[in-house]
Design an enzyme around this catalytic site. Structure first.
Site, PDB file in Angstrom:
ATOM      1  N   GLU A 209      27.736  34.808  35.643  1.00  0.00           N
ATOM      2  CA  GLU A 209      29.055  34.175  35.630  1.00  0.00           C
ATOM      3  C   GLU A 209      28.950  32.766  35.052  1.00  0.00           C
ATOM      4  O   GLU A 209      28.599  31.823  35.788  1.00  0.00           O
ATOM      5  CB  GLU A 209      29.611  34.093  37.056  1.00  0.00           C
ATOM      6  CG  GLU A 209      29.804  35.433  37.726  1.00  0.00           C
ATOM      7  CD  GLU A 209      30.906  35.403  38.779  1.00  0.00           C
ATOM      8  OE1 GLU A 209      31.767  36.273  38.728  1.00  0.00           O
ATOM      9  OE2 GLU A 209      30.914  34.499  39.637  1.00  0.00           O
TER      10      GLU A 209
ATOM     11  N   LYS B  63      37.777  36.000  46.782  1.00  0.00           N
ATOM     12  CA  LYS B  63      37.615  34.583  47.152  1.00  0.00           C
ATOM     13  C   LYS B  63      38.459  34.298  48.413  1.00  0.00           C
ATOM     14  O   LYS B  63      38.564  35.177  49.272  1.00  0.00           O
ATOM     15  CB  LYS B  63      37.972  33.689  45.969  1.00  0.00           C
ATOM     16  CG  LYS B  63      37.193  34.103  44.706  1.00  0.00           C
ATOM     17  CD  LYS B  63      37.249  33.128  43.587  1.00  0.00           C
ATOM     18  CE  LYS B  63      36.400  33.648  42.429  1.00  0.00           C
ATOM     19  NZ  LYS B  63      36.335  32.738  41.294  1.00  0.00           N
TER      20      LYS B  63
ATOM     21  N   SER C 103      36.952  35.347  34.163  1.00  0.00           N
ATOM     22  CA  SER C 103      38.211  35.666  33.469  1.00  0.00           C
ATOM     23  C   SER C 103      38.261  37.091  32.908  1.00  0.00           C
ATOM     24  O   SER C 103      38.838  37.330  31.840  1.00  0.00           O
ATOM     25  CB  SER C 103      38.482  34.642  32.355  1.00  0.00           C
ATOM     26  OG  SER C 103      38.663  33.349  32.925  1.00  0.00           O
TER      27      SER C 103
ATOM     28  N   HIS D  83      27.242  32.377  44.682  1.00  0.00           N
ATOM     29  CA  HIS D  83      28.382  32.193  43.779  1.00  0.00           C
ATOM     30  C   HIS D  83      28.468  30.718  43.373  1.00  0.00           C
ATOM     31  O   HIS D  83      28.166  29.830  44.184  1.00  0.00           O
ATOM     32  CB  HIS D  83      29.684  32.640  44.459  1.00  0.00           C
ATOM     33  CG  HIS D  83      30.822  32.742  43.489  1.00  0.00           C
ATOM     34  ND1 HIS D  83      31.522  31.640  43.071  1.00  0.00           N
ATOM     35  CD2 HIS D  83      31.334  33.794  42.819  1.00  0.00           C
ATOM     36  CE1 HIS D  83      32.433  32.029  42.190  1.00  0.00           C
ATOM     37  NE2 HIS D  83      32.343  33.331  42.019  1.00  0.00           N
TER      38      HIS D  83
ATOM     39  N   GLU E  42      30.824  28.779  43.194  1.00  0.00           N
ATOM     40  CA  GLU E  42      31.672  27.957  44.067  1.00  0.00           C
ATOM     41  C   GLU E  42      30.904  27.531  45.322  1.00  0.00           C
ATOM     42  O   GLU E  42      31.161  26.464  45.876  1.00  0.00           O
ATOM     43  CB  GLU E  42      32.966  28.723  44.396  1.00  0.00           C
ATOM     44  CG  GLU E  42      33.885  28.758  43.169  1.00  0.00           C
ATOM     45  CD  GLU E  42      34.756  29.997  43.038  1.00  0.00           C
ATOM     46  OE1 GLU E  42      34.931  30.726  44.022  1.00  0.00           O
ATOM     47  OE2 GLU E  42      35.252  30.222  41.915  1.00  0.00           O
TER      48      GLU E  42
ATOM     49  N   ASN F 136      36.105  40.182  43.666  1.00  0.00           N
ATOM     50  CA  ASN F 136      35.822  39.051  44.556  1.00  0.00           C
ATOM     51  C   ASN F 136      37.156  38.359  44.834  1.00  0.00           C
ATOM     52  O   ASN F 136      37.667  37.642  43.991  1.00  0.00           O
ATOM     53  CB  ASN F 136      34.828  38.106  43.872  1.00  0.00           C
ATOM     54  CG  ASN F 136      34.585  36.839  44.680  1.00  0.00           C
ATOM     55  OD1 ASN F 136      35.029  36.731  45.835  1.00  0.00           O
ATOM     56  ND2 ASN F 136      33.900  35.871  44.091  1.00  0.00           N
TER      57      ASN F 136
ATOM     58  N   GLY G  55      37.929  31.479  36.278  1.00  0.00           N
ATOM     59  CA  GLY G  55      39.269  31.022  36.627  1.00  0.00           C
ATOM     60  C   GLY G  55      39.920  30.155  35.563  1.00  0.00           C
ATOM     61  O   GLY G  55      40.944  29.520  35.807  1.00  0.00           O
TER      62      GLY G  55
END
Ligand SMILES: O=C(CO)COP(=O)(O)O
Length: 258
Positions: free
Chosen positions: A173, A13, A219, A101, A103, A11, A179
């Protein structure tokens, strides 16, 4: 016993423009060999603006790498400024689309209801959803991570027929591991992934649950991927930062060598 082909998906992003995307996919294609694709399905999930370039490269060079988008509209067409529809992604021959996701849930207020509508839109147009679920740090600290994640799972799968559910990809996730460099321990990741499979068996059947691929994301790097992949209910990784480095992503694809 069902054998599930591991899916390693990058991904990207909001990184890499279309020219960088071409160079990146070329690097991956140069490094990956047939034996890699025999063992693992490899996919990249670039920004929308890169998809046409990636498609042209994959088609032109007959690459075995798959690709997909990072989001899709719940609508097919119309006055939805800024949205990208399922038919548009299907026309670009996308295999996958990331849905829900964290985000997007966080910065775009996506609810389980909207995520569910997007999952249905993806299937309607022949795209395989990678449905992302997972808890924030405060939820894990309260010990509610399994319940929270399964609620998101049920919300995302609502009214989805078994024929579709069996081909979905679920990405667990944990938000606090995205991250941050804080990888979720493989035992902790396995606990939630096993619960996800158990819930799918309860909602559908054991047969459907055995077919669904469940990825871990947060991560993931070449140094920790082997331990994560050793867990019985983890069938791949959704890789963010580390997928932007072609050499590192290739090492992740070759998790068995790490
Ligand atoms: O969000 C992720 C993949 O979708 C994970 O991101 P990182 O691998 O950068 O933690």
């Amino acid at each position: 016993m069902t054998t599930r082909t591991p899916l390693m998906a990058g991904n990207w992003k909001m990184n890499l423009n279309h020219l960088e995307a071409i160079a990146h996919v070329q690097k991956l294609a140069f490094a990956l060999a047939d034996k890699d694709y025999d063992a693992v399905e490899v996919a990249v999930l670039p920004p929308f603006t890169d998809l046409r370039s990636v498609q042209t490269l994959v088609d032109g060079d007959k690459l075995k790498i798959k690709y997909g988008a990072q989001d899709v509209s719940a609508q097919d067409s119309g006055a939805y400024t800024g949205e990208i529809s399922g038919p548009m992604l299907a026309k670009l021959k996308c295999t996958y689309v990331v849905i829900g996701h964290s985000e997007r849930r966080q910065y775009h207020n996506e609810t389980d209801e909207l995520v569910n509508a997007k999952v249905k839109a993806a299937f309607k147009h022949g795209l395989t959803p990678i449905l992302c679920i997972g808890e924030e740090l405060h939820v894990r600290e309260a010990g509610d991570h399994v319940t929270h994640t399964l609620t998101q799972l049920e919300g995302g799968l609502k009214d989805l027929p078994a024929e579709q559910a069996e081909s979905i990809v679920i990405a667990y996730e944990p938000v606090w591991a995205i991250g941050t460099g804080k990888v979720c321990g493989s035992e902790d990741a396995q606990e939630v992934c096993a619960a996800i499979r158990g819930k799918i068996a309860e909602l559908y059947s054991q047969d459907v649950a055995d077919k669904v691929r469940i990825q871990y994301g947060g991560s993931v790097k070449s140094g920790n991927v082997a331990e994560i992949m050793a867990k019985p209910d983890i069938d791949g990784a959704l890789v963010g930062g580390a997928s932007l480095d072609a050499d590192e992503f290739v090492k992740i694809v070759r998790f068995r060598d790490q």
